[in-house]
Design an enzyme around this catalytic site. Structure first.
Site, PDB file in Angstrom:
ATOM      1  N   ASP A 113     -10.662 -12.676   6.336  1.00 27.01           N
ATOM      2  CA  ASP A 113     -10.356 -14.063   6.661  1.00 27.01           C
ATOM      3  C   ASP A 113     -11.560 -14.888   6.201  1.00 27.01           C
ATOM      4  OD1 ASP A 113     -10.041 -16.552   7.725  1.00 27.01           O
ATOM      5  OD2 ASP A 113      -9.580 -15.887   9.766  1.00 27.01           O
ATOM      6  N   LYS A 118      -9.563 -24.143   4.654  1.00 29.07           N
ATOM      7  CA  LYS A 118     -10.624 -25.143   4.808  1.00 29.07           C
ATOM      8  C   LYS A 118     -11.107 -25.760   3.487  1.00 29.07           C
ATOM      9  CE  LYS A 118     -12.159 -24.311   9.471  1.00 29.07           C
ATOM     10  NZ  LYS A 118     -11.875 -23.067  10.191  1.00 29.07           N
ATOM     11  N   TYR A 148     -12.486 -15.202  15.494  1.00 27.34           N
ATOM     12  CA  TYR A 148     -11.610 -16.375  15.537  1.00 27.34           C
ATOM     13  C   TYR A 148     -10.793 -16.390  14.256  1.00 27.34           C
ATOM     14  CZ  TYR A 148      -9.725 -21.044  15.605  1.00 27.34           C
ATOM     15  OH  TYR A 148      -8.847 -22.096  15.595  1.00 27.34           O
ATOM     16  N   TYR A 165      -8.923 -29.403  21.793  1.00 27.27           N
ATOM     17  CA  TYR A 165      -9.929 -28.745  22.633  1.00 27.27           C
ATOM     18  C   TYR A 165     -10.540 -29.690  23.674  1.00 27.27           C
ATOM     19  CZ  TYR A 165      -9.826 -25.552  18.583  1.00 27.27           C
ATOM     20  OH  TYR A 165      -9.440 -24.720  17.565  1.00 27.27           O
TER      21      TYR A 165
HETATM   22  C1  LIG Z   1     -10.616 -22.596  10.912  1.00 27.61           C
HETATM   23  C2  LIG Z   1     -10.312 -21.143  10.791  1.00 27.61           C
HETATM   24  C3  LIG Z   1      -8.981 -20.670  10.819  1.00 27.61           C
HETATM   25  C4  LIG Z   1      -7.807 -21.575  11.073  1.00 27.61           C
HETATM   26  O1  LIG Z   1      -7.598 -22.500  10.086  1.00 27.61           O
HETATM   27  P1  LIG Z   1      -6.702 -23.812  10.411  1.00 27.61           P
HETATM   28  O2  LIG Z   1      -6.584 -24.498   9.098  1.00 27.61           O
HETATM   29  O3  LIG Z   1      -7.455 -24.590  11.441  1.00 27.61           O
HETATM   30  O4  LIG Z   1      -5.395 -23.309  10.937  1.00 27.61           O
HETATM   31  C5  LIG Z   1      -8.775 -19.323  10.618  1.00 27.61           C
HETATM   32  N1  LIG Z   1      -9.795 -18.464  10.425  1.00 27.61           N
HETATM   33  C6  LIG Z   1     -11.077 -18.882  10.395  1.00 27.61           C
HETATM   34  C7  LIG Z   1     -12.157 -17.889  10.137  1.00 27.61           C
HETATM   35  C8  LIG Z   1     -11.383 -20.225  10.598  1.00 27.61           C
HETATM   36  O5  LIG Z   1     -12.656 -20.628  10.606  1.00 27.61           O
END
Ligand SMILES: *Cc1c(COP(=O)(O)O)cnc(C)c1O
Length: 399
Positions: A223, A250, A133, A6
């Site tokens: 997600d 994460k 996102y 970024y």
């Molecule tokens: C960080 C994130 C992703 C992507 O995860 P990466 O391990 O960076 O590919 C997907 N969805 C959400 C809600 C996120 O915060």
């Protein structure tokens, strides 16, 4: 050289070099910093955790990785069993991958093929949120709604496959009325939209989404890459409303190694489970089920449970509310707090320009973006350390 994320490489300021890290602290050559970002929200137990370190060391002495194609192993088996018993409802079928983005891709591919396997190939559309996102790979960029990250997609024109709605019940109902026979899934970051600006919304929206998904045969995908493992104050938002597919990443490994899981319920799994080889899920990341990642994830979950992390997170929220009470500034649009997340949204991005260096000099690592100054601290943070993080934010506006 490293091409940093970024960043306009020509004008970026030099990143801080980290020489060591311990607990909530990062060490540079001249500063000791509280990591108020938890390394992109993942390092929930802090750095150099003796038990997490040991979990990796013990596994590395056996093997660090073997593929899951034709092979299996105890760490991957145990983690899937743990998730099966720990996650709510019948979210029992765990597909591993190496990052959150890939795990969301897997969820979308699963949902699409679920409809195909059932003879509904016209269900190709994804319902998603404004400011969503879901990652930086191509389909997740398309499902996302953040031009600041994904403007490159403009080259393709508007997507025929994704509809974005605000977190308003009327918009949700309207979208289902209009598209229900073509909708494949509703993909959402539940309760807290992270990278789109730490936007918080009420669980009633998700409850209504669950009802509409059931009524119209649409899959609900949470997600929880960012929200999972306590960040909203709930263990998972899925504890409040049960999705058909849950995506974890994460904090899954306590931030030690990139790993993720796409966990399906029985209905979705059964949509693949039959004698037709064409109904198999054709996916398999090289490093899925990595033994080091699964071992450290198991230990991370054990710590989360045995050390009552939910009460640690409640304490973080209480301290944050207490410290931010009555704080305001004409340049601030809104202060939002939920569980282990606090966000100060300003009206003009210029207002927080320079904050990172200001915080650095005061012993806090922060990474504000766009109009958002925020903290998502490791859950092991001490009261005085959290107060230091919040005081630093307030001090910026007091200059
Ligand atoms: C960080 C994130 C992703 C992507 O995860 P990466 O391990 O960076 O590919 C997907 N969805 C959400 C809600 C996120 O915060």
């Amino acid at each position: 050289m490293i091409w940093y994320p970024y960043e306009q490489m020509k004008t970026m300021k030099a990143p801080y070099e980290i020489l060591d890290a311990d607990g909530v602290y990062l060490f540079t050559k001249d500063q000791k910093l509280i990591d108020s970002v938890s390394s992109w929200w993942s390092v929930i137990h802090g750095y150099k955790h003796p038990e997490l370190n040991q979990a990796i060391i013990s596994q590395a002495e056996k093997f660090s990785h073997v593929m899951l194609g034709g092979l299996t192993h105890a760490p991957a088996l145990k983690l899937s069993e743990k998730l099966q018993s720990w996650l709510p409802g019948d979210l029992d079928y765990c597909f591993y991958s190496d990052s959150g983005s890939v795990a969301v891709e897997v969820a979308l591919k699963m949902a699409l093929q679920y409809s195909m396997n059932r003879g509904e190939p016209q269900r190709t559309m994804i319902l998603a949120l404004e400011h969503a996102y879901h990652g930086d790979t191509f389909k997740t960029m398309e499902a996302g709604d953040d031009e600041d990250y994904h403007f490159v997609l403009k080259a393709y024109g508007p997507s025929r496959y994704v509809v974005h709605i605000p977190t308003k019940t009327e918009a949700l109902e309207e979208a289902f009325r209009e598209y229900h026979d073509r909708l494949n899934c509703f993909l959402v970051e539940p309760l807290l939209q992270g990278a789109g600006g730490m936007r918080m919304y009420d669980v009633s929206f998700l409850k209504r989404a669950r009802e509409l998904c059931d009524r119209y045969g649409v899959l609900l995908i949470f997600d929880e890459v960012a929200t999972g493992f306590g960040r909203t104050g709930n263990r998972f938002a899925a504890d409040l409303v049960l999705p058909d597919i849950l995506v974890l990443g994460k904090a899954l490994t306590g931030g030690y190694i990139g790993h993720a899981a796409t966990v399906a319920n029985k209905k979705v799994f059964d949509g693949f489970y039959d004698d037709n080889p064409g109904h198999a899920l054709m996916h398999g990341p090289t490093f899925m089920g990595n033994a080091l990642a699964c071992s450290v994830a198991l230990k991370s979950i054990e710590l989360f449970e045995t050390q009552d992390y939910l009460s640690k997170i409640r304490r973080i929220e209480e301290i944050t509310r207490r410290e931010m009470e009555g704080f305001s500034d004409p340049r601030i649009r809104e202060i939002r707090i939920m569980g282990g997340c606090v966000c100060v949204e300003v009206d003009d991005p210029a207002v927080i320009k320079g904050y990172q260096q200001f915080a650095y000099e005061r012993g806090v690592f922060s990474r504000p973006f766009l109009k958002y100054m925020y903290a998502m601290v490791p859950y092991v943070i001490k009261e005085e350390e959290l107060v230091q993080v919040l005081d630093t934010m307030k001090a910026w506006f007091a200059r």
